[in-house]
Structure formats: structure tokens, C-alpha cells
Design a protein around this motif. Sequence first.
Motif, PDB file in Angstrom:
ATOM      1  N   TYR A   1      42.017  39.733  34.845  1.00 26.34           N
ATOM      2  CA  TYR A   1      43.152  40.645  34.959  1.00 26.34           C
ATOM      3  C   TYR A   1      44.443  39.929  35.338  1.00 26.34           C
ATOM      4  O   TYR A   1      45.533  40.492  35.204  1.00 26.34           O
TER       5      TYR A   1
ATOM      6  N   HIS B 210      48.700  42.031  35.291  1.00 25.41           N
ATOM      7  CA  HIS B 210      48.258  43.272  34.682  1.00 25.41           C
ATOM      8  C   HIS B 210      48.232  44.404  35.708  1.00 25.41           C
ATOM      9  O   HIS B 210      48.495  45.554  35.407  1.00 25.41           O
ATOM     10  N   SER B 211      47.897  44.075  36.945  1.00 21.33           N
ATOM     11  CA  SER B 211      47.732  45.105  37.967  1.00 21.33           C
ATOM     12  C   SER B 211      49.016  45.445  38.704  1.00 21.33           C
ATOM     13  O   SER B 211      49.056  46.407  39.455  1.00 21.33           O
TER      14      SER B 211
END
Length: 629
Positions: A43, A161-162
Motif C-alpha cells: 500500500y 495510498h492510505s
Amino acid sequence: MQKANEAYNRFAFIKAIKLYEGQLSNGNNSIELYKRLGDSYYYNGNYPEAEKCYAKVVNFSTKFNPEYYFRYAQTLNNAKKYNEAETVMKSYYASSGKTDLSKDWNETKLMDGIKRQSGRYNFNSVGINTPASDFGGSFYGENKVLYTSAKDTGVIFKRKHSWNEKAFLKLYEAEITADGGLQNPILLKGDINTAYHQSSPAVTKDGKTMFFTRNNYINGKLGEDKKGTTYLKIYTAQNIDGKWKNVKELPYPINSDGFSSAHPALSPDETQLFFASDRNNSFGNSDLYVVSLKNGVLTSNDVTKLGDEINTLGRETFPFMDSSGILYFASDGHPGLGGLDIFAAIKDSNGKYHVVNLGDGVNSASDDFAYTFNFENKKGYFSSDRNGNDDIYGFTENKPVTFDFDYRSTVFGTITENGRPIADFNAQLFNAKDESIATLKTDSQGKYEILLDPYQNYKVVYTKQHYADKTLNTGLLKPLEKKEMSFEIIREMEVVVEGEKVKIKDGDDLTEKLKLSPIYFDFNGYNIRQSSQKELGKVIALMKDRPNISIKVNSYTDSRGRDEFNMRLSQNRAKSTVDYIVNAGISKDRISGEGFGETHLLNHCLNGVICSEKEHEVNRRSEFIISFK
């Protein structure tokens, strides 16, 4: 381990990685740890480390979700281990029971597809990138771009991404230079930027409404669910005197406190809103969805997930649709060069999307995303972390993307005269800039067919010697849409009046031939009344369809008033009429005017003669005398 899992469940992957690595140092080698650690690396775009963890999962365990085969293949693909990735994908399809598409990951097939789309771009520096994260490039009006940056947070930030790093993203606008660069960036004004993340704006063509992504921000505070997780949501804002205000969260089912929705994009006709969301995705990746709009407002709750030809087990994100209807998006689930690649997709006649990789140059082994493209001037922007940090890149497309079918719209029809087909009638296509881009002729059956780029404003001008011209607008057509434009043509020396064909000749007065109502002006003035504009429209339409016709406007008054005043008044009225027709698009050399005052009375109503209003009205008139070149 419990603290690591709690951080993981909050999408705080940076913290989770440190805790999981600590567990490894303490001798914890469980498959569950390698799954979570691999996902945390994944991620955050650290594919080499994710590959090592996933190799442990698939090679030393039999108890794991088949989707880990998929994710492992992604990391192998990123490392250019294409043949290994193909083998692992075959295991995924075998264990999941889905149709085997592992051949799409074959190195030869993959590289052949990428090669076909490569070499289509010239790239240029945009001039506004900073050591912080800069990405996006949504067009705003004719000469501006909106983009996202962390440059003013005081922290060098790499997009994750987070979105869990502590350097927050804000929205900026920049001016587009003549060569496609960007300059003079400024922070957007109004209530759009907060102390938390905002990103990926999309603005309606009228510049009044913006859709954008923001952290769940409620009453000045960052919203969280019961586990302390903050999700992304899509908001709208209104442009009021140059400031973005009236920020509102889109309702469910676009947004929810249980999943993220982000990266809005508008269809060319602004009837659809595309976006990315991780809803109903137990494996944590995002898919693309679409919902209906009207005038910038949601019309229903018809949120629809795009088909499997678009969405994969990987991440599909950053959608964008250009003005021709091609959908662009970033994905690490389709075979590519590694990380997020940018893809183009278009629907066929069965409603299925065909997807192609945009090729080398735009795509790399790093994350490439946030593609925007101006179909008219072939310039655009995309973002990439290929140089270690998110930057914006400019490009010019020198050759269009190709698909395995022709997705263009079609205009077709039959041209007839008195029901008889007319062959060799010219059909000339003009774009929105009034540039001629194609000419064809009707066949022996009077039929024609023109292929058009979708969602573009075109007009077709139909011409043939001895016939009146005909101009029709195609309207905005969707990809593969077919529109019939058939009609009866008439001769150049004919007009249709009240459904009947009437012959015209040199020297005729169109007032009589077209049965025009009187052209009225303001009392004792020369401003054309609105009630007469419809009548003048009939004259203008005839002239547009018959470029060989010229007209002289003769203006007359009745005998009331001073002779010199009436002469000047009629001259001004003739000039106003000519100006009106010229402003409607008729060349000045085809229209002239003259005022005659009261010198050509049609009855006995001379100076001093008592006449009725109806008798005077006969003399207050305009003539439209035609002549042929």
C-alpha cells in the motif's frame, strides 16, 4: 502484534511496518505477519519488500486467500519478472475458479501491446514541481489547471495510498503556458482547503461547481469511525466571486462512514460522475464506479460498479474521461510496466470496455497516475513518482490511442428531391472551430455516412450546384452512437413557404415571396423590435442556404413628419437592418441598404392628405430585393 494490527486496521501502514518488522526481529515468522507486512509495503508502493513477503506466503503456506497469488504476481511484474508473474497468475486463476487470463501477463504479449501504444507523446517540463508531493492536473477554464500539492506544509511528503502521513495536501491553480508548461501557482481561495487532505478536483464546464476529495472533515474536526479510522469522501463546492464556498459532502451511497470514495471525474456531457471507492472490497483495493448527474447535482442513487474488464483485484483509481469519451484510469491490477500504470478504455457496441496500456513514456516501473488530456489541442498532464517523489509531467499527443475496433460516432442519411435520391451531393464536415475536416459525396442512392469523434460539436454543410445549401448540426454524439440526418433538398431558385415550393428570380422582393410580416422599429427610431427578428431570421436563413444570392434592403416611411427627417430615419432603418443581417453571419459584400423616406409612396397619402392608419401603414415598409451572382 496487537498494536501492529490496530495500526494496520486504521490504514496507518507506516507505523504498522515498523511494528511488524520489530516482530520479525523478535523471531515471529508467522504467515499472518508476512501477509500484513507485505500488504503494508504494497500500500506504500514498496513493491520489492512486498514481493519478499508474498513469496513467503505463497511458497510456505496453503492457507491463504487466492488473491495473494494476484498480489504476488503484481510485485513480480513490477520487478520485470514477467514469466514468473504469468506462472503465479495461472495459479491464481486455478485456485479461484475464474477464467484463466494469465496469458495477458506473458512478457511477449504484454510488451507487444505496450509497444503498439508507445512513442505517441512528446514530453515537457511543467515548471511547478517541488521537493514535496505535486500531482494531478484538472483543466479549469481555457488556460488554467488545478492540482494538488503538499508544498506549503513544511514537510517533504510522498503520496501514499492510505494518506496517513502528516503532511497535508492542498489544492492550487496554475496558468498554462503556450508550450503546455505551468506557471504562477496560487492556493485556491475560499473554504476549499482545510487543515487536512484535499485532492483531485473536477470542475464543470461553466466553472461554477467543483467536485473534489477530502478527508472526512466534520464541523472543523477530522471524522473517525469507532476504530479511529478516517475515510476519504467526495465533496462539492460553488465558485462565488472567485472563491470556492458552500462546501457540501455528497450523500450516501457516494459517501459513507464505512468506506472511502475519491478522485471524481465528469463525463463530457456532465451527466455522469466517475470515482474510485474501496466499498465492498475485503482485500482493501479500490474499484471504479459511476453515478448519474444533471446540472451538477446527483439525480439518483444509481451508483454502478464498472465491469470486470475495468476493475481487477488490484487498485483502479484516478479516473478521467476526455471530451471524446475515452476513459483513462490508473491501475496496478492490469498487466503493465509495474506499479500503477495508466490505461485507456472505451465501450464497444455490446457495452463492454476494451482496455489498452498507454505505453512506455507515460508509464514506467513506478506509479503513474492522474492522467488528464485536452482532446482539442492534444495536450495534457500526468503524474508519476519515477524520480522518487510525485511530480507532474506535461505532454503533447502526436498520435491517437488505438483500440481493436472503431469507436467513433456515425451520422448518416439520404438526400432526396421530391422523393427521388440525389447522387453526388457534397457533405462537408466542420469542427467547432469552423475548420473543414472532411468532404464526401452521396452515392447513387443519395446515401452518405460520416464518422465523427464522439462528444464533439460538428456541423455538416450540404452543397450541389443549382441546389440550395443545407446546414445541420450533429449535436453531441456518444461513442458508437448513430444519428440519421435525411432530408428533402430544394433548388436554389425555390423557397418553401407554408409548405409549398415557390419559384424565385432576380429582382424579386422577399417580403412578398416569403410573405414576411412588416419589419417594425421603435417609434420614430431605428432599433429593430424583437417581434420583427423572427421575420429577419427567414431572410438570413435563405441567404445562408444560397451563397449566390445578394440582397438590397430598401426602407420607406409614410408621409407624416418632415421630409428630411423621414429620409434620415429610413436610411438609419436600412442600416440597422443590414447590420442585423451581417451580425448573423452574412458577408457584408452580399447585403446593402438604402433609405428612401417618403419618396416612393404606394398610394395617395401625400403630405397634407388625410389618410387612415391602415393606409399609412402600406407605405411604411421594407423591401428585400434579391440578385444572383
